[in-house]
Design a protein around this motif. Structure first.
Motif, PDB file in Angstrom:
ATOM      1  N   ASP A  26      -3.690  19.982   1.768  1.00  9.73           N
ATOM      2  CA  ASP A  26      -2.554  19.690   0.886  1.00  9.73           C
ATOM      3  C   ASP A  26      -1.991  18.293   1.140  1.00  9.73           C
ATOM      4  N   ARG A  27      -1.905  17.905   2.395  1.00 10.42           N
ATOM      5  CA  ARG A  27      -1.420  16.556   2.711  1.00 10.42           C
ATOM      6  C   ARG A  27      -2.383  15.491   2.202  1.00 10.42           C
ATOM      7  N   LEU A  28      -3.664  15.745   2.341  1.00  9.84           N
ATOM      8  CA  LEU A  28      -4.666  14.796   1.860  1.00  9.84           C
ATOM      9  C   LEU A  28      -4.592  14.670   0.337  1.00  9.84           C
ATOM     10  N   ARG A  29      -4.402  15.786  -0.345  1.00 10.33           N
ATOM     11  CA  ARG A  29      -4.243  15.745  -1.800  1.00 10.33           C
ATOM     12  C   ARG A  29      -3.037  14.915  -2.200  1.00 10.33           C
ATOM     13  N   THR A  30      -1.938  15.095  -1.496  1.00  8.71           N
ATOM     14  CA  THR A  30      -0.724  14.342  -1.808  1.00  8.71           C
ATOM     15  C   THR A  30      -0.927  12.849  -1.554  1.00  8.71           C
ATOM     16  N   LEU A  31      -1.507  12.502  -0.426  1.00  6.42           N
ATOM     17  CA  LEU A  31      -1.756  11.094  -0.118  1.00  6.42           C
ATOM     18  C   LEU A  31      -2.680  10.439  -1.130  1.00  6.42           C
ATOM     19  N   ALA A  32      -3.684  11.172  -1.583  1.00  9.48           N
ATOM     20  CA  ALA A  32      -4.637  10.607  -2.539  1.00  9.48           C
ATOM     21  C   ALA A  32      -3.972  10.300  -3.877  1.00  9.48           C
ATOM     22  N   VAL A  33      -2.894  10.990  -4.187  1.00  8.22           N
ATOM     23  CA  VAL A  33      -2.164  10.706  -5.430  1.00  8.22           C
ATOM     24  C   VAL A  33      -1.139   9.590  -5.215  1.00  8.22           C
ATOM     25  N   VAL A  34      -0.450   9.613  -4.093  1.00  9.70           N
ATOM     26  CA  VAL A  34       0.629   8.662  -3.841  1.00  9.70           C
ATOM     27  C   VAL A  34       0.096   7.261  -3.534  1.00  9.70           C
ATOM     28  N   MET A  35      -0.990   7.159  -2.782  1.00  5.40           N
ATOM     29  CA  MET A  35      -1.487   5.847  -2.357  1.00  5.40           C
ATOM     30  C   MET A  35      -1.809   4.905  -3.520  1.00  5.40           C
ATOM     31  N   PRO A  36      -2.582   5.318  -4.523  1.00  2.00           N
ATOM     32  CA  PRO A  36      -2.850   4.385  -5.623  1.00  2.00           C
ATOM     33  C   PRO A  36      -1.594   3.949  -6.369  1.00  2.00           C
ATOM     34  N   ILE A  37      -0.672   4.875  -6.563  1.00  2.00           N
ATOM     35  CA  ILE A  37       0.565   4.539  -7.265  1.00  2.00           C
ATOM     36  C   ILE A  37       1.361   3.517  -6.455  1.00  2.00           C
ATOM     37  N   ALA A  38       1.442   3.713  -5.145  1.00  2.00           N
ATOM     38  CA  ALA A  38       2.190   2.785  -4.296  1.00  2.00           C
ATOM     39  C   ALA A  38       1.529   1.412  -4.257  1.00  2.00           C
ATOM     40  N   ILE A  39       0.218   1.382  -4.142  1.00  2.00           N
ATOM     41  CA  ILE A  39      -0.491   0.099  -4.070  1.00  2.00           C
ATOM     42  C   ILE A  39      -0.316  -0.687  -5.362  1.00  2.00           C
ATOM     43  N   VAL A  40      -0.532  -0.049  -6.486  1.00  2.00           N
ATOM     44  CA  VAL A  40      -0.388  -0.738  -7.772  1.00  2.00           C
ATOM     45  C   VAL A  40       1.071  -1.128  -8.005  1.00  2.00           C
ATOM     46  N   GLY A  41       2.000  -0.256  -7.631  1.00  5.15           N
ATOM     47  CA  GLY A  41       3.419  -0.569  -7.794  1.00  5.15           C
ATOM     48  C   GLY A  41       3.840  -1.797  -7.009  1.00  5.15           C
ATOM     49  N   ILE A  42       3.374  -1.911  -5.778  1.00  5.91           N
ATOM     50  CA  ILE A  42       3.704  -3.083  -4.965  1.00  5.91           C
ATOM     51  C   ILE A  42       3.039  -4.330  -5.533  1.00  5.91           C
ATOM     52  N   ASP A  43       1.800  -4.202  -6.002  1.00  3.59           N
ATOM     53  CA  ASP A  43       1.096  -5.353  -6.572  1.00  3.59           C
ATOM     54  C   ASP A  43       1.757  -5.872  -7.844  1.00  3.59           C
ATOM     55  N   LEU A  44       2.478  -5.025  -8.558  1.00  2.00           N
ATOM     56  CA  LEU A  44       3.124  -5.439  -9.797  1.00  2.00           C
ATOM     57  C   LEU A  44       4.435  -6.187  -9.572  1.00  2.00           C
ATOM     58  N   ILE A  45       4.942  -6.176  -8.340  1.00  2.00           N
ATOM     59  CA  ILE A  45       6.171  -6.923  -8.044  1.00  2.00           C
ATOM     60  C   ILE A  45       5.830  -8.407  -8.057  1.00  2.00           C
ATOM     61  N   PRO A  46       6.495  -9.184  -8.900  1.00  2.00           N
ATOM     62  CA  PRO A  46       6.182 -10.619  -8.997  1.00  2.00           C
ATOM     63  C   PRO A  46       6.376 -11.354  -7.672  1.00  2.00           C
ATOM     64  N   GLY A  47       5.380 -12.151  -7.310  1.00  2.18           N
ATOM     65  CA  GLY A  47       5.466 -12.990  -6.124  1.00  2.18           C
ATOM     66  C   GLY A  47       5.069 -12.336  -4.822  1.00  2.18           C
ATOM     67  N   VAL A  48       4.762 -11.050  -4.827  1.00  2.00           N
ATOM     68  CA  VAL A  48       4.409 -10.374  -3.585  1.00  2.00           C
ATOM     69  C   VAL A  48       3.006 -10.770  -3.118  1.00  2.00           C
ATOM     70  N   CYS A  49       2.078 -10.827  -4.034  1.00  2.00           N
ATOM     71  CA  CYS A  49       0.715 -11.211  -3.667  1.00  2.00           C
ATOM     72  C   CYS A  49       0.092 -12.006  -4.820  1.00  2.00           C
ATOM     73  N   PRO A  50      -0.903 -12.827  -4.498  1.00  2.37           N
ATOM     74  CA  PRO A  50      -1.543 -13.616  -5.548  1.00  2.37           C
ATOM     75  C   PRO A  50      -2.302 -12.719  -6.536  1.00  2.37           C
ATOM     76  N   PRO A  51      -2.499 -13.181  -7.759  1.00  3.04           N
ATOM     77  CA  PRO A  51      -3.168 -12.360  -8.775  1.00  3.04           C
ATOM     78  C   PRO A  51      -4.575 -11.897  -8.372  1.00  3.04           C
ATOM     79  N   TRP A  52      -5.342 -12.749  -7.689  1.00  4.75           N
ATOM     80  CA  TRP A  52      -6.693 -12.347  -7.290  1.00  4.75           C
ATOM     81  C   TRP A  52      -6.643 -11.193  -6.300  1.00  4.75           C
ATOM     82  N   TYR A  53      -5.638 -11.184  -5.433  1.00  6.61           N
ATOM     83  CA  TYR A  53      -5.496 -10.117  -4.436  1.00  6.61           C
ATOM     84  C   TYR A  53      -5.085  -8.809  -5.116  1.00  6.61           C
ATOM     85  N   ALA A  54      -4.174  -8.905  -6.084  1.00  2.00           N
ATOM     86  CA  ALA A  54      -3.752  -7.722  -6.824  1.00  2.00           C
ATOM     87  C   ALA A  54      -4.926  -7.130  -7.601  1.00  2.00           C
ATOM     88  N   ALA A  55      -5.756  -7.997  -8.182  1.00  3.06           N
ATOM     89  CA  ALA A  55      -6.939  -7.513  -8.913  1.00  3.06           C
ATOM     90  C   ALA A  55      -7.928  -6.841  -7.966  1.00  3.06           C
TER      91      ALA A  55
END
Length: 82
Positions: A26-55
């Motif tokens: 159950d924990r693994l299932r939850t992490l597998a859903v939360v991790m992509p959302i968190a990674i993409v969410g952080i990458d969408l914050i302007p100025g946090v990382c360069p565009p090539w890194y976000a891609a």
């Protein structure tokens, strides 16, 4: 520095889930859903990382998203006592 620690913890969860631990599964299932959302969410914050890194991270999140879909569809089965 944080990624290797997280990788070890996720590996331990996966090993426990493969051994039949419902709680780890159950924990693994939850992490597998939360991790992509968190990674993409952080990458969408302007100025946090360069565009090539976000891609690059967006491409690397695709297998994790696939795992999330597989785990959400998976049903646990009882461990055989043979």
């Amino acid at each position: 520095m944080l990624l290797p620690v997280v990788a070890v913890l996720i590996h331990r969860l996966a090993v426990s889930a493969a051994g039949g631990s419902r709680r780890a599964f159950d924990r693994l299932r939850t992490l597998a859903v939360v991790m992509p959302i968190a990674i993409v969410g952080i990458d969408l914050i302007p100025g946090v990382c360069p565009p090539w890194y976000a891609a690059m991270q967006a491409v690397c999140v695709l297998p994790v998203a696939r795992i999330a879909l597989l785990l959400r569809a998976a049903r646990t089965r009882p461990i055989s006592t043979r």
